[in-house]
Write an enzyme that holds these catalytic residues in place. Structure first.
Site, mmCIF file in Angstrom:
data_model
loop_
_atom_site.group_PDB
_atom_site.id
_atom_site.type_symbol
_atom_site.label_atom_id
_atom_site.label_comp_id
_atom_site.label_asym_id
_atom_site.label_seq_id
_atom_site.Cartn_x
_atom_site.Cartn_y
_atom_site.Cartn_z
ATOM 1 N N ILE A 1 -26.921 12.738 87.215
ATOM 2 C CA ILE A 1 -27.439 11.796 86.666
ATOM 3 C C ILE A 1 -28.209 11.173 85.978
ATOM 4 C CG2 ILE A 1 -30.367 12.290 86.565
ATOM 5 C CD1 ILE A 1 -29.797 15.395 87.944
ATOM 6 N N ASP B 1 -23.374 11.634 74.397
ATOM 7 C CA ASP B 1 -23.387 12.760 75.411
ATOM 8 C C ASP B 1 -22.000 13.184 74.696
ATOM 9 O OD1 ASP B 1 -22.479 14.844 76.741
ATOM 10 O OD2 ASP B 1 -22.445 13.785 78.489
ATOM 11 N N ARG C 1 -35.003 20.283 82.351
ATOM 12 C CA ARG C 1 -35.582 22.379 82.421
ATOM 13 C C ARG C 1 -36.647 21.990 80.775
ATOM 14 N NH1 ARG C 1 -34.115 21.754 86.426
ATOM 15 N NH2 ARG C 1 -32.765 23.161 87.538
ATOM 16 N N ASP D 1 -41.257 17.300 84.884
ATOM 17 C CA ASP D 1 -40.987 18.676 86.531
ATOM 18 C C ASP D 1 -41.501 20.070 86.384
ATOM 19 O OD1 ASP D 1 -40.736 17.533 88.610
ATOM 20 O OD2 ASP D 1 -38.193 17.169 88.565
ATOM 21 N N GLU E 1 -50.564 25.194 79.440
ATOM 22 C CA GLU E 1 -50.889 24.583 78.784
ATOM 23 C C GLU E 1 -51.098 23.035 78.866
ATOM 24 O OE1 GLU E 1 -48.020 26.909 78.969
ATOM 25 O OE2 GLU E 1 -49.542 28.461 78.054
ATOM 26 N N HIS F 1 -41.679 19.731 89.561
ATOM 27 C CA HIS F 1 -39.871 19.844 89.993
ATOM 28 C C HIS F 1 -39.446 19.570 91.381
ATOM 29 C CE1 HIS F 1 -37.211 22.809 89.371
ATOM 30 N NE2 HIS F 1 -36.272 21.547 89.377
ATOM 31 N N LEU F 2 -40.342 18.427 91.769
ATOM 32 C CA LEU F 2 -39.349 17.058 92.643
ATOM 33 C C LEU F 2 -38.094 16.247 92.236
ATOM 34 C CD1 LEU F 2 -43.193 15.180 93.395
ATOM 35 C CD2 LEU F 2 -41.824 17.705 94.892
ATOM 36 N N GLY F 3 -37.706 16.795 91.058
ATOM 37 C CA GLY F 3 -36.860 16.189 90.606
ATOM 38 C C GLY F 3 -35.744 15.603 92.342
ATOM 39 N N ALA F 4 -35.314 16.913 92.746
ATOM 40 C CA ALA F 4 -34.246 17.096 93.423
ATOM 41 C C ALA F 4 -35.084 16.715 95.156
ATOM 42 C CB ALA F 4 -33.398 18.321 93.172
HETATM 43 N N1 LIG Z 1 -35.950 18.320 87.846
HETATM 44 C C1 LIG Z 1 -34.813 18.481 89.229
HETATM 45 O O1 LIG Z 1 -35.111 18.346 90.067
HETATM 46 C C2 LIG Z 1 -33.331 17.824 88.503
HETATM 47 C C3 LIG Z 1 -32.901 19.142 87.594
HETATM 48 N N2 LIG Z 1 -32.033 19.242 87.212
HETATM 49 C C4 LIG Z 1 -31.299 18.805 85.665
HETATM 50 O O2 LIG Z 1 -30.486 18.156 85.261
HETATM 51 C C5 LIG Z 1 -29.515 18.986 84.727
HETATM 52 C C6 LIG Z 1 -28.189 17.661 84.628
HETATM 53 O O3 LIG Z 1 -27.480 17.709 85.676
HETATM 54 P P1 LIG Z 1 -26.734 16.848 86.048
HETATM 55 O O4 LIG Z 1 -26.960 15.371 85.581
HETATM 56 O O5 LIG Z 1 -26.060 17.139 87.932
HETATM 57 O O6 LIG Z 1 -25.694 18.163 85.673
HETATM 58 P P2 LIG Z 1 -24.225 17.352 84.581
HETATM 59 O O7 LIG Z 1 -23.133 18.880 84.707
HETATM 60 O O8 LIG Z 1 -23.127 16.153 85.798
HETATM 61 O O9 LIG Z 1 -24.009 16.209 83.525
HETATM 62 C C7 LIG Z 1 -25.092 17.374 81.840
HETATM 63 C C8 LIG Z 1 -24.358 16.575 80.983
HETATM 64 O O10 LIG Z 1 -24.489 16.537 79.720
HETATM 65 C C9 LIG Z 1 -24.084 16.744 78.742
HETATM 66 N N3 LIG Z 1 -24.638 17.533 78.121
HETATM 67 C C10 LIG Z 1 -24.710 19.304 77.749
HETATM 68 N N4 LIG Z 1 -24.938 18.959 76.406
HETATM 69 C C11 LIG Z 1 -24.686 18.118 75.492
HETATM 70 C C12 LIG Z 1 -26.313 18.241 74.957
HETATM 71 N N5 LIG Z 1 -26.311 18.942 74.007
HETATM 72 N N6 LIG Z 1 -25.975 16.731 73.975
HETATM 73 C C13 LIG Z 1 -25.756 15.671 75.234
HETATM 74 N N7 LIG Z 1 -25.683 15.896 75.765
HETATM 75 C C14 LIG Z 1 -24.753 17.230 76.899
HETATM 76 C C15 LIG Z 1 -22.550 17.343 79.178
HETATM 77 O O11 LIG Z 1 -21.949 16.796 78.887
HETATM 78 C C16 LIG Z 1 -22.865 16.247 80.844
HETATM 79 O O12 LIG Z 1 -22.262 15.145 80.904
HETATM 80 C C17 LIG Z 1 -28.886 20.181 85.528
HETATM 81 O O13 LIG Z 1 -28.891 21.175 85.020
HETATM 82 C C18 LIG Z 1 -30.184 20.599 85.493
HETATM 83 O O14 LIG Z 1 -31.016 21.665 84.821
HETATM 84 C C19 LIG Z 1 -30.854 18.744 88.203
HETATM 85 C C20 LIG Z 1 -31.105 18.469 89.513
HETATM 86 C C21 LIG Z 1 -32.350 18.090 89.630
HETATM 87 O O1 LIG Z 2 -33.851 22.917 94.733
HETATM 88 C C1 LIG Z 2 -34.398 21.952 93.637
HETATM 89 O O2 LIG Z 2 -35.684 21.439 94.096
HETATM 90 C C2 LIG Z 2 -34.289 22.126 92.031
HETATM 91 C C3 LIG Z 2 -33.568 21.349 91.919
HETATM 92 C C4 LIG Z 2 -32.667 21.168 90.061
HETATM 93 O O3 LIG Z 2 -33.470 22.031 89.533
HETATM 94 C C5 LIG Z 2 -31.386 21.629 90.305
HETATM 95 O O4 LIG Z 2 -30.955 20.706 90.879
HETATM 96 O O5 LIG Z 2 -31.240 22.235 88.585
#
Ligand SMILES: NC(=O)C1=CN([C@@H]2O[C@H](COP(=O)(O)OP(=O)(O)OC[C@H]3O[C@@H](n4cnc5c(N)ncnc54)[C@H](O)[C@@H]3O)[C@@H](O)[C@H]2O)C=CC1
Ligand SMILES: O=C(O)CCC(=O)C(=O)O
Length: 392
Positions: free
Chosen positions: A150, A169, A233, A257, A262, A274-277
Site C-alpha cells: 500500500i 521503512d 490499524r 478508518d 471517543e 474500515h472502508l479501505g478494502a
Molecule cells: N483499512 C483497510 O481496510 C486496510 C488496512 N490494511 C492495513 O495496512 C497494513 C499494511 O498493508 P500492506 O501495505 O498491504 O502490507 P505490507 O506487508 O505489504 O507492507 C507493510 C510494510 O510495513 C513495513 N514496516 C513494518 N514495520 C515498520 C515500522 N516499524 N516502520 C516502518 N515500516 C514498517 C514493512 O517493512 C512493510 O514494507 C496491513 O497490515 C493492515 O493492517 C491493509 C489493507 C486494508
Molecule cells: O476485509 C476488510 O475489509 C479489511 C481489510 C483489511 O483491513 C486488511 O486487508 O488488512
C-alpha cells in the site's frame, strides 16, 4: 475421496468462493471439522481451534486478527493476500487527503443545514463558503510510514499529484524498492519524517513494534497544521494524544478508518467505517488469491504467500503419494522423517525442505501408498507439528 471443508467467517466474495470446485469442496459459514477457514476481519483470538484445521486464509493484508504463533505451533499454515487490496486503500488515502485539504466534511454538513428558497440558499452558500477555504496538494510533503504494497502505491500516486514524498521503512523489500518512484526521498527515522511532512500516512502492520508508533512525543514533532492518516490499524496511534493535538490546534485533521466512541464526532476527526478494502475489485482480488492459495496447499501441499510457513513449491511426482510435514526448525528432522519412511520400505521419489524462523516444512513424494501407521509414527517424532498425506 473426502471433500475438503472450508468454513467462511465473514462475507467472502462469491468470485473467490467459486474457485473451490463443488465436487471437491464443501464451503459454508456453518460446518464442523473444517480443513480451512476463510475470513476477513473476524477475530480468531480466543476462539477454539478445531484439530481438523490445516490452513487459514485471510482475504486481506493484515493478520493481527489471527493468532499466528498459535497456528504455527499446531502446524497450521496461515495465508493472506499481499497487495490484493492495495489499490483500494491507496484510493481512499488520496480521498482522505482531499477531504482534509478541502474541508469537505464540514462543507457538506454546512450544506445539509441550509434551508429556504433558491435565492436564500444561493446567498448563504456564497457568504458561507469562505470558512471552508482549503489548500492544494502540489508542493506539500507527504510522509509515508511503511513502504509495502500500500505504502508504495500511496507514495507513487502522491508524487503523480505533484507532492513531495518522503518514506520510512527500515525493512523495505527489494521488490517494493523497485516499484517506488525514484523521486521518493528516504527518511532515516520516523522523527525526521514527522517533522518534515504536511501529511503523514501510516501503512504498517499492527505488531508489537508498531503499537503506539504515533504517540504524544512524536505528535509534537509534526508541523502545525499537518494531517495524520491512519488506514493501518487503530492501536498504531495513541488516539488520546491525537485528540489532544487536534484540540490544541497542532494537528489539522486526523483521517482514520477505525472509529471509536471517543473520536467519533470530535472536531478535526474524519472517521470512516474500515472502508479501505471495501471495493468490489479488492474483495474479489483478495478472495480469489486466498482461495487459490488454500486450494494449492490442501491439494498439493505447496505453499505460496503464507505469513508463517516458508514458500515451498514442489511439482507432483507422477504416481507418487505426497507427505507434508510441518516441524520445529531443529536439527535432524529430515533425517528422522526419512528414517521412518526407509524403515517402512518407502522409497523417496522427491523431497523439498524449507524453513522460516522456528518452523520448517517438508514435502516428500514416495513411491506407492502412505499407510496411516506411517503418518502416526511421524506424528510421534518430537518436534513434528503436523503431518498430512495429500489426498490426490
Ligand atoms: N483499512 C483497510 O481496510 C486496510 C488496512 N490494511 C492495513 O495496512 C497494513 C499494511 O498493508 P500492506 O501495505 O498491504 O502490507 P505490507 O506487508 O505489504 O507492507 C507493510 C510494510 O510495513 C513495513 N514496516 C513494518 N514495520 C515498520 C515500522 N516499524 N516502520 C516502518 N515500516 C514498517 C514493512 O517493512 C512493510 O514494507 C496491513 O497490515 C493492515 O493492517 C491493509 C489493507 C486494508
Ligand atoms: O476485509 C476488510 O475489509 C479489511 C481489510 C483489511 O483491513 C486488511 O486487508 O488488512
Amino acid at each position: 475421496m473426502n471433500k475438503y471443508k472450508i468454513q467462511t467467517l465473514n462475507n467472502i466474495s462469491p468470485k473467490g468462493l467459486g474457485r473451490f470446485p463443488l465436487e471437491r469442496y464443501e464451503v459454508a459459514s456453518d460446518l464442523s471439522e473444517p480443513d480451512g477457514l476463510v475470513l476477513r476481519s473476524a477475530s480468531l483470538h480466543g476462539m477454539a481451534i478445531p484439530p481438523s484445521l490445516k490452513a487459514v486464509g485471510r482475504a486481506g493484508a493484515g493478520t493481527n486478527n489471527i493468532p499466528v504463533a498459535e497456528m504455527s505451533s499446531r502446524g497450521v499454515a496461515v495465508f493472506n493476500a499481499p497487495g490484493a487490496n492495495a489499490n483500494a486503500v491507496k484510493e481512499l488515502v488520496v480521498t482522505g487527503m482531499l477531504l482534509a485539504a478541502r474541508n469537505i466534511i464540514a462543507a457538506w454538513d454546512f450544506v445539509h443545514g441550509l434551508d429556504g428558497d433558491a435565492d436564500t440558499m444561493g446567498q448563504a452558500v456564497e457568504a458561507g463558503k469562505k470558512q471552508f477555504k482549503g489548500f492544494e496538494l502540489p508542493g506539500r510533503t507527504l510522509g509515508v510510514v511503511g513502504l509495502g504494497a500500500i505504502g508504495v502505491k500511496v507514495a507513487n500516486v502522491a508524487q503523480d499529484l505533484g507532492m513531495q514524498v518522503i518514506g520510512y521503512d527500515p525493512a523495505i523489500t527489494v521488490g517494493n524498492a523497485w516499484q517506488l518512484d525514484a523521486s521518493v526521498e528516504q527518511a532515516h527515522t520516523v522523527e525526521e519524517l514527522l517533522s518534515r511532512s504536511d501529511f503523514v500516512s501510516l501503512h504498517v502492520p499492527l505488531i508489537d513494534a508498531t503499537r503506539g508508533l504515533i504517540n504524544a512525543d512524536r505528535l509534537k514533532l509534526m508541523k502545525t497544521g499537518a494531517t495524520l492518516l491512519n488506514f493501518s490499524r487503530a492501536p498504531i496511534v495513541d488516539e488520546t494524544a491525537v485528540l489532544q493535538a487536534l484540540e490544541q490546534g497542532g494537528l489539522h485533521r486526523y483521517v482514520c478508518d477505525f472509529p471509536t466512541p471517543e473520536a467519533r464526532g470530535r472536531a478535526g476527526v474524519i472517521a470512516l467505517p474500515h472502508l479501505g478494502a471495501s471495493t468490489q475489485e479488492a474483495e474479489d482480488n483478495c478472495a480469489v488469491m486466498v482461495a487459490d492459495q488454500l486450494r494449492d496447499y490442501l491439494e498439493t501441499g505447496n505453499v505460496r504467500n503464507s505469513v508463517n510457513f516458508p514458500e515451498a513449491v514442489l511439482p507432483m511426482t507422477d504416481g507418487a503419494a505426497r507427505l507434508a510435514v510441518a516441524n520445529r526448525n531443529v536439527p535432524n528432522m529430515v533425517g528422522q522423517i526419512s528414517t521412518v519412511l526407509a524403515q517402512r520400505g518407502l522409497n523417496i521419489a522427491d523431497l523439498l525442505n524449507k524453513s522460516r524462523g522456528d518452523l520448517a516444512y517438508t514435502l516428500v513424494d514416495v513411491d506407492g501408498e502412505l499407510p496411516d501407521a506411517v503418518l502416526d509414527e511421524l506424528r510421534g517424532i518430537d518436534g513434528v507439528l503436523s503431518v498430512r498425506a495429500i489426498d490426490h
